[in-house]
Design an enzyme around this catalytic site. Sequence first.
Site, PDB file in Angstrom:
ATOM      1  N   LYS A  22       0.824  -1.208   0.000  1.00 43.03           N
ATOM      2  CA  LYS A  22       0.000   0.000   0.000  1.00 43.03           C
ATOM      3  C   LYS A  22       0.854   1.252   0.000  1.00 43.03           C
ATOM      4  CE  LYS A  22      -4.268  -1.696   2.082  1.00 43.03           C
ATOM      5  NZ  LYS A  22      -5.252  -1.479   3.154  1.00 43.03           N
ATOM      6  N   LYS A  60     -13.493  -5.704  -4.446  1.00 45.97           N
ATOM      7  CA  LYS A  60     -14.181  -4.447  -4.690  1.00 45.97           C
ATOM      8  C   LYS A  60     -13.413  -3.581  -5.682  1.00 45.97           C
ATOM      9  CE  LYS A  60     -14.493  -0.580  -1.681  1.00 45.97           C
ATOM     10  NZ  LYS A  60     -15.440   0.444  -2.056  1.00 45.97           N
ATOM     11  N   LYS A  63      -8.688 -12.778  -7.198  1.00 39.40           N
ATOM     12  CA  LYS A  63      -9.643 -12.854  -6.107  1.00 39.40           C
ATOM     13  C   LYS A  63     -10.788 -11.867  -6.339  1.00 39.40           C
ATOM     14  CE  LYS A  63      -9.265 -12.339  -1.287  1.00 39.40           C
ATOM     15  NZ  LYS A  63      -8.498 -12.054  -0.083  1.00 39.40           N
TER      16      LYS A  63
END
Length: 334
Positions: free
Chosen positions: A111, A199, A196
């Site tokens: 991140k 969102k 996977k």
Amino acid sequence: MTRILSGIQPTGGLHLGNYLGAVRYWVEDQALGESFYCVVDLHALTVPRDPASLRRDTTEVATLLLAAGLDTDACTLFVQSHVAEHTQLAWLLECTASIGELRRMTQFKDKATKGGEEAARVGLFTYPTLMAADILAYQATHVPVGDDQRQHLELTRDLAERFNARYGEVFTVPEATIPPAGRGARIMDLQEPTRKMSKSADSEQGVIGLFDPPEVIERKFRRAVTDTDDGADAVRFDPGLKPGVSNLLAILAAATGRDPTEVAGEHRRYGELKAAVADAVIEMLRPLQVRYRELEADPAAVEEILRAGAGRARPVAGATLRSAMDAVGLLAPR
Ligand code: TRP
């Protein structure tokens, strides 16, 4: 004694992967011991978040957990920021963790590199110590998490052991309960079955939202990508060679509580399999959606549940915090 704790981030648009990979196990396991589940709103602040959407998503996720079947007679559901002890304990754990071990966290590396490490929030760096505080505050023995949280859980165990070795036995060293194979189906994107379900997918077409109406669920499954080796035995569970079909089988198996290989034997054609999966998912989500609408219509009732939950959580976390503070040499306030 079994004490379960887990946390879920308040992100809107929860999908089938969240449900089959996490939420469902919380519901199934809530009565196995004393269980605490929290919506981790403080963790959401480690990356930029719009205040209005954070507010909305926190309520949405809490409501959804109740709609999915969390029962406040069996478990304690609360919002992380309502129990201030979490952040207080997190400080003691920041003073237990080293910069080097936090730097090794792959989630931080992923991140932080996205927006540049210089600009990353300090909270993104210390995030795992807050997560450790969530867990250790409740003396949890079991922490159901997905595979991506395994490293954070290992760190939590290390911090607990180090703290105990330095200051005396304060914390229970928790275990991760990664759902066993077959149970914790890893749900993949319907359009890109090697990714996977997430969102952040490029297109919504591969993601089944928990609030999708039946016709949308049907359409998404009908258009799901299948594999190209149409020979005999086309419907086979083989995630390596046939990721698309295997994902559909995994979903159908998870939705009906069966084994994917066994389910494969009952279907001949892709079209028929897709219709069966769509039906099973629609049936599985129907009660959750109905219940959600009811709860949504009474926000004061949900608020009251969360208030009571925090009230039950606070003394448990408070007792741990008090012993940890005492152990390191902080004076008790008079
Ligand atoms: N970090 C977890 C995630 O992103 C959420 C989380 C926060 C959590 N605190 C926790 C999970 C404590 C389990 C236990 O999914």
